[in-house]
Design an enzyme around this catalytic site. Structure first.
Site, PDB file in Angstrom:
ATOM      1  N   LYS A 101      12.333  40.243  68.412  1.00 26.79           N
ATOM      2  CA  LYS A 101      12.769  41.064  67.289  1.00 26.79           C
ATOM      3  C   LYS A 101      12.581  40.259  66.019  1.00 26.79           C
ATOM      4  O   LYS A 101      12.635  39.022  66.026  1.00 26.79           O
ATOM      5  CB  LYS A 101      14.241  41.436  67.434  1.00 26.79           C
ATOM      6  N   GLY A 111      25.527  58.210  61.392  1.00 31.05           N
ATOM      7  CA  GLY A 111      24.265  57.646  60.914  1.00 31.05           C
ATOM      8  C   GLY A 111      23.165  58.670  61.002  1.00 31.05           C
ATOM      9  O   GLY A 111      22.800  59.118  62.092  1.00 31.05           O
ATOM     10  N   GLY A 122      19.927  58.392  59.728  1.00 33.85           N
ATOM     11  CA  GLY A 122      18.630  57.822  59.366  1.00 33.85           C
ATOM     12  C   GLY A 122      17.523  58.441  60.179  1.00 33.85           C
ATOM     13  O   GLY A 122      17.599  59.597  60.603  1.00 33.85           O
ATOM     14  N   LYS A 123      16.476  57.641  60.442  1.00 29.76           N
ATOM     15  CA  LYS A 123      15.302  58.174  61.123  1.00 29.76           C
ATOM     16  C   LYS A 123      15.644  58.790  62.475  1.00 29.76           C
ATOM     17  O   LYS A 123      15.171  59.878  62.811  1.00 29.76           O
ATOM     18  CB  LYS A 123      14.267  57.059  61.319  1.00 29.76           C
ATOM     19  N   VAL A 124      16.464  58.104  63.256  1.00 25.51           N
ATOM     20  CA  VAL A 124      16.788  58.576  64.603  1.00 25.51           C
ATOM     21  C   VAL A 124      17.927  59.584  64.585  1.00 25.51           C
ATOM     22  O   VAL A 124      17.854  60.627  65.238  1.00 25.51           O
ATOM     23  CB  VAL A 124      17.132  57.394  65.518  1.00 25.51           C
ATOM     24  N   GLY A 125      18.986  59.298  63.833  1.00 21.89           N
ATOM     25  CA  GLY A 125      20.146  60.174  63.827  1.00 21.89           C
ATOM     26  C   GLY A 125      19.820  61.588  63.403  1.00 21.89           C
ATOM     27  O   GLY A 125      20.293  62.563  64.008  1.00 21.89           O
ATOM     28  N   HIS A 126      18.985  61.740  62.370  1.00 14.49           N
ATOM     29  CA  HIS A 126      18.601  63.068  61.887  1.00 14.49           C
ATOM     30  C   HIS A 126      17.854  63.838  62.973  1.00 14.49           C
ATOM     31  O   HIS A 126      18.117  65.021  63.215  1.00 14.49           O
ATOM     32  CB  HIS A 126      17.734  62.927  60.636  1.00 14.49           C
TER      33      HIS A 126
END
Length: 372
Positions: free
Chosen positions: A88, A188, A190-194
């Site tokens: 990472k 949250g 963001g990209k994933v939560g939405h």
């Protein structure tokens, strides 16, 4: 702009014990960024994991995050059955203000210097367009835009995997994998939560959402007017009518001493990495009758897609592997229950056994690797 003194040397490690194979620290005098690349293990193969771009309060915090995230990637890849190790990277700064082409190119050269020991992809604060820039100087880059041969941002795959984890948890807890009528709190957007909200609504679930930023809340509420918006995470975890599932989808450490005792949910399953502030939090969740799905099991969809991209799989083949997160999660929960273990303990042991077996095979030579 970030307030880091770019002329100062890294003072990041203190007395931190590092179990990792390699950690690189970058400070570029031209573009100004600081970055950390952490390779936890390459026993299963070259390290694969995303690049996170965010602000940190100190160098030490950034290094600790990279170390924890890379260790999680080793376990995530092992549980997903991938022939990749864990790595990472974090770039320190505000992605909205500090992200520049020279910065991304400098970071790309750092990753390239590893000669393929680490392949990077998108993560919080980075997108396919950023990977396109990095790929100009680093061939070990995935999640690039489709027009240059990539598979796009892996957020949709991550959201799909989390949904499959929820369905498996529902089967284990309630006897049915259907989420219809279930109330899911998403922290949250963001990209994933939405994207997860969209998937949940398509499944017939009710979504209750929050985010520390107003822009993503407005975007989600405008696109999905049927969602319930609450002011903050405190309101979400204490949601008056209760949650069936709580989905942390922002940064880690949210399941802490303040949240766990008052969390009004039966299941925790989300996209955030390192959700437990301390390992002991899972036992406290279990004591309250809350089932915790280990984050690195449920949120493996993105890395499964990235691995498929590297191995030349078609989008359909990669999507099928992401769908199998349901089977992986359900088998893990059943195994943990049968053995009287917490799911997190069962997941850790399974991952560690696979990594240790691969390391042993490598130590015994090429023939042993072929027999794995």
């Amino acid at each position: 702009m970030t307030t880091f003194d770019h002329d100062a040397a890294f003072t990041a490690f203190d007395s931190t014990a590092v179990e990792h194979e390699q950690v690189l620290l970058m400070q570029d005098s031209v573009s100004g960024p600081r970055a950390v690349v952490a390779l936890h293990s390459t026993a299963l193969g070259p390290a694969l994991g995303g690049t996170r771009f965010q602000t940190y309060t100190s160098d030490g915090e950034a290094v600790r995050d990279a170390l924890n995230l890379s260790r999680g990637m080793s376990y995530k890849n092992a549980l997903a059955g991938l022939d990749f190790g864990g790595g990472k990277a974090v770039i320190i700064g505000d992605p909205e203000q500090d992200k520049t082409e020279p910065l991304l190119l400098a970071y790309g050269r750092l990753v390239a210097s590893l000669g393929g020991r680490y392949t990077t992809a998108c993560d919080a604060g980075t997108y396919a367009a950023d990977m396109d820039v990095i790929a100009r100087v680093c061939p070990w880059t995935v999640s690039r835009s489709s027009h240059i041969g990539g598979a796009r941002d892996s957020s949709a795959a991550t959201a799909t995997g989390v949904l499959q984890g929820m369905r498996a948890a529902a089967r284990h807890r309630w006897g049915t994998s259907s989420l219809r009528g279930r109330t899911v709190g998403v922290a949250g957007l963001g990209k994933v939560g939405h994207l997860l909200v969209e998937l949940l609504l398509a499944e017939g679930a009710r979504a209750v959402v929050t985010d520390v930023r107003q822009a993503p809340v407005r975007r989600t509420a405008e696109k999905f007017p049927q969602v319930t918006v609450v002011d903050d995470n405190e309101a979400l975890i204490r949601f008056a009518s209760g949650l069936d599932i709580y989905a942390p989808c922002a940064l880690g450490g949210v399941l802490d001493e303040a949240v766990v005792p008052v969390l009004a949910a039966e299941v925790v399953c989300g996209a955030a990495n390192n959700q437990l502030a301390r390992p002991a939090m899972e036992k406290q969740l279990a004591d309250r009758g809350i089932l915790y799905v280990p984050d690195y099991v449920a949120n493996a969809g993105g890395v499964i897609q990235a691995a498929g991209d590297l191995r030349g799989l078609t989008p359909r083949q990669s999507a099928a592997k992401v769908e199998r997160i349901f089977n992986t999660t359900l088998a893990l929960l059943e195994h943990a229950e049968a053995e009287g273990m917490l799911p997190g303990t069962a997941a850790d042991r399974t991952a560690e056994q696979r990594i240790a077996a691969a390391a042993d095979a490598r130590a015994r030579g090429p023939q042993a690797l072929l027999q794995r």
